[in-house]
Design a protein around this motif. Structure first.
Motif, PDB file in Angstrom:
ATOM      1  N   ARG A   9       0.833  -1.206   0.000  1.00  0.00           N
ATOM      2  CA  ARG A   9       0.000   0.000   0.000  1.00  0.00           C
ATOM      3  C   ARG A   9       0.868   1.256   0.000  1.00  0.00           C
ATOM      4  N   TYR A  10       1.992   1.180   0.664  1.00  0.00           N
ATOM      5  CA  TYR A  10       2.908   2.322   0.741  1.00  0.00           C
ATOM      6  C   TYR A  10       4.324   1.850   0.428  1.00  0.00           C
ATOM      7  N   LEU A  89       0.313   8.144  -6.488  1.00  0.00           N
ATOM      8  CA  LEU A  89      -0.474   6.941  -6.213  1.00  0.00           C
ATOM      9  C   LEU A  89      -0.551   6.148  -7.511  1.00  0.00           C
ATOM     10  N   LEU A  91      -2.219   3.227  -9.474  1.00  0.00           N
ATOM     11  CA  LEU A  91      -3.461   2.476  -9.444  1.00  0.00           C
ATOM     12  C   LEU A  91      -3.461   1.394 -10.500  1.00  0.00           C
ATOM     13  N   VAL A 102     -13.847  -0.599 -15.593  1.00  0.00           N
ATOM     14  CA  VAL A 102     -12.655  -1.109 -14.934  1.00  0.00           C
ATOM     15  C   VAL A 102     -12.856  -1.042 -13.431  1.00  0.00           C
ATOM     16  N   PHE A 104     -10.831  -0.865  -9.773  1.00  0.00           N
ATOM     17  CA  PHE A 104      -9.538  -0.423  -9.273  1.00  0.00           C
ATOM     18  C   PHE A 104      -9.165  -1.077  -7.952  1.00  0.00           C
ATOM     19  N   GLY A 105      -7.863  -1.258  -7.768  1.00  0.00           N
ATOM     20  CA  GLY A 105      -7.343  -1.575  -6.465  1.00  0.00           C
ATOM     21  C   GLY A 105      -7.207  -0.308  -5.633  1.00  0.00           C
ATOM     22  N   LYS A 106      -6.725  -0.457  -4.400  1.00  0.00           N
ATOM     23  CA  LYS A 106      -6.601   0.699  -3.513  1.00  0.00           C
ATOM     24  C   LYS A 106      -5.343   1.504  -3.789  1.00  0.00           C
ATOM     25  N   GLY A 107      -4.463   0.969  -4.611  1.00  0.00           N
ATOM     26  CA  GLY A 107      -3.303   1.734  -5.021  1.00  0.00           C
ATOM     27  C   GLY A 107      -2.072   1.493  -4.172  1.00  0.00           C
TER      28      GLY A 107
ATOM     29  N   TYR B  36     -16.843   7.562 -11.311  1.00  0.00           N
ATOM     30  CA  TYR B  36     -16.216   6.862 -10.207  1.00  0.00           C
ATOM     31  C   TYR B  36     -16.146   7.800  -9.011  1.00  0.00           C
ATOM     32  N   GLN B  38     -13.907   8.402  -5.288  1.00  0.00           N
ATOM     33  CA  GLN B  38     -12.706   8.019  -4.543  1.00  0.00           C
ATOM     34  C   GLN B  38     -12.791   8.598  -3.142  1.00  0.00           C
ATOM     35  N   ARG B  41      -7.818   7.521   0.943  1.00  0.00           N
ATOM     36  CA  ARG B  41      -7.012   6.301   1.105  1.00  0.00           C
ATOM     37  C   ARG B  41      -7.661   5.073   0.477  1.00  0.00           C
ATOM     38  N   GLN B  42      -8.506   5.318  -0.519  1.00  0.00           N
ATOM     39  CA  GLN B  42      -9.163   4.204  -1.206  1.00  0.00           C
ATOM     40  C   GLN B  42      -8.933   4.315  -2.707  1.00  0.00           C
ATOM     41  N   GLY B  43      -9.131   3.205  -3.371  1.00  0.00           N
ATOM     42  CA  GLY B  43      -9.123   3.236  -4.828  1.00  0.00           C
ATOM     43  C   GLY B  43     -10.430   3.815  -5.332  1.00  0.00           C
ATOM     44  N   LEU B  44     -10.613   3.796  -6.622  1.00  0.00           N
ATOM     45  CA  LEU B  44     -11.834   4.326  -7.217  1.00  0.00           C
ATOM     46  C   LEU B  44     -12.915   3.256  -7.221  1.00  0.00           C
ATOM     47  N   LEU B  46     -16.709   2.298  -8.816  1.00  0.00           N
ATOM     48  CA  LEU B  46     -17.617   2.618  -9.907  1.00  0.00           C
ATOM     49  C   LEU B  46     -18.992   2.987  -9.354  1.00  0.00           C
ATOM     50  N   VAL B  88     -14.107  12.529  -3.672  1.00  0.00           N
ATOM     51  CA  VAL B  88     -13.745  13.081  -4.973  1.00  0.00           C
ATOM     52  C   VAL B  88     -14.400  12.232  -6.058  1.00  0.00           C
TER      53      VAL B  88
END
Lengths: 113, 115
Positions: A9-10, A89, A91, A102, A104-107, B36, B38, B41-44, B46, B88
């Motif tokens: 994550r980081y 970040l 992604l 699509v 997404f993961g949390k990045g 999307y 956000q 601290r999270q991904g996007l 849908l 966001v």
């Protein structure tokens, strides 16, 4: 909820160091994308794959960035020599096809010090 | 090439008020459109998508969006916002079946819901 898993994550790296991050796409999703999101929330497309084949990538990716999606292993994005401007970040996203939604993961948040 | 403009960088609304977040796209053919969200601290995640058909599409958590080909827009709406909607929001476009597989995202609109 997305089932795309990104690790770590980081990530904190010094300038010039390698930075590697991984992504496990959602099961049944052969298409994988990598995006870079900067502190202004702007997205930059880096590369995408369908199965193990690269579909598209930007010029930046061809120089210091490398990515792969081997069969039966996590996808990965690696920066060979990190620069301060790479702090962002990262992604990963996956999809069933090249133009449907699509997920997404949390990045992975990379900080280059 | 496709592009997306979200003209409002920040929007503040009161809890319970209605909401519209604007999205304008530029693309020569009919695009596939997405919204999307956000959270910190999270991904996007849908919210909703539009491929074809009825121009008003329903999404999760009471969100809907309306596609307008004449205005090249895909605005997001919600009848009554909740404080948990603060996040966001990103509008995105893909080029459908053209062989251009990149999704293009707008710069995002930061929504703040106040009491």
């Amino acid at each position: 909820n997305s089932k795309v898993i990104q690790t770590p994550r980081y990530l904190v790296k010094g300038q010039g160091q390698k930075a590697k991050m991984r992504c496990i796409p959602e099961k049944g999703h052969p298409v994988v994308f990598w995006y870079q999101q900067n502190k202004n929330n702007e997205f930059k497309f880096l590369i995408n794959f369908q199965n193990q084949e690269v579909l598209q990538q930007i010029d930046m990716t061809e120089k210091r960035f490398s990515a792969e999606c081997p069969s039966n292993s996590p996808c990965s994005l690696e920066i060979q020599s990190s620069e301060a401007g790479d702090s962002a970040l990262y992604l990963c996203a996956s999809s069933r096809t090249t133009n449907t939604e699509v997920f997404f993961g949390k990045g992975t948040r990379l900080t280059v010090v | 090439a496709q592009s997306v403009t979200q003209p409002d960088a920040r929007v503040t609304v009161s809890e319970g008020a209605s909401l519209q977040l604007r999205c304008k796209y530029s693309y020569s053919a009919t695009p596939y459109l997405f919204w999307y969200v956000q959270y910190p601290r999270q991904g996007l995640q849908l919210l909703l998508k539009y491929y074809s058909g009825d121009p008003v599409v329903q999404g999760v958590n009471g969100f809907e969006a309306e596609f307008s080909k004449s205005n090249s827009s895909f605005h997001l709406r919600k009848a009554s916002v909740h404080w948990s909607d603060s996040a966001v929001y990103f509008c995105a476009v893909s080029a459908g079946n053209t062989g251009n597989y990149k999704y293009v995202f707008g710069a995002g609109t930061r929504l703040k819901v106040i009491a």
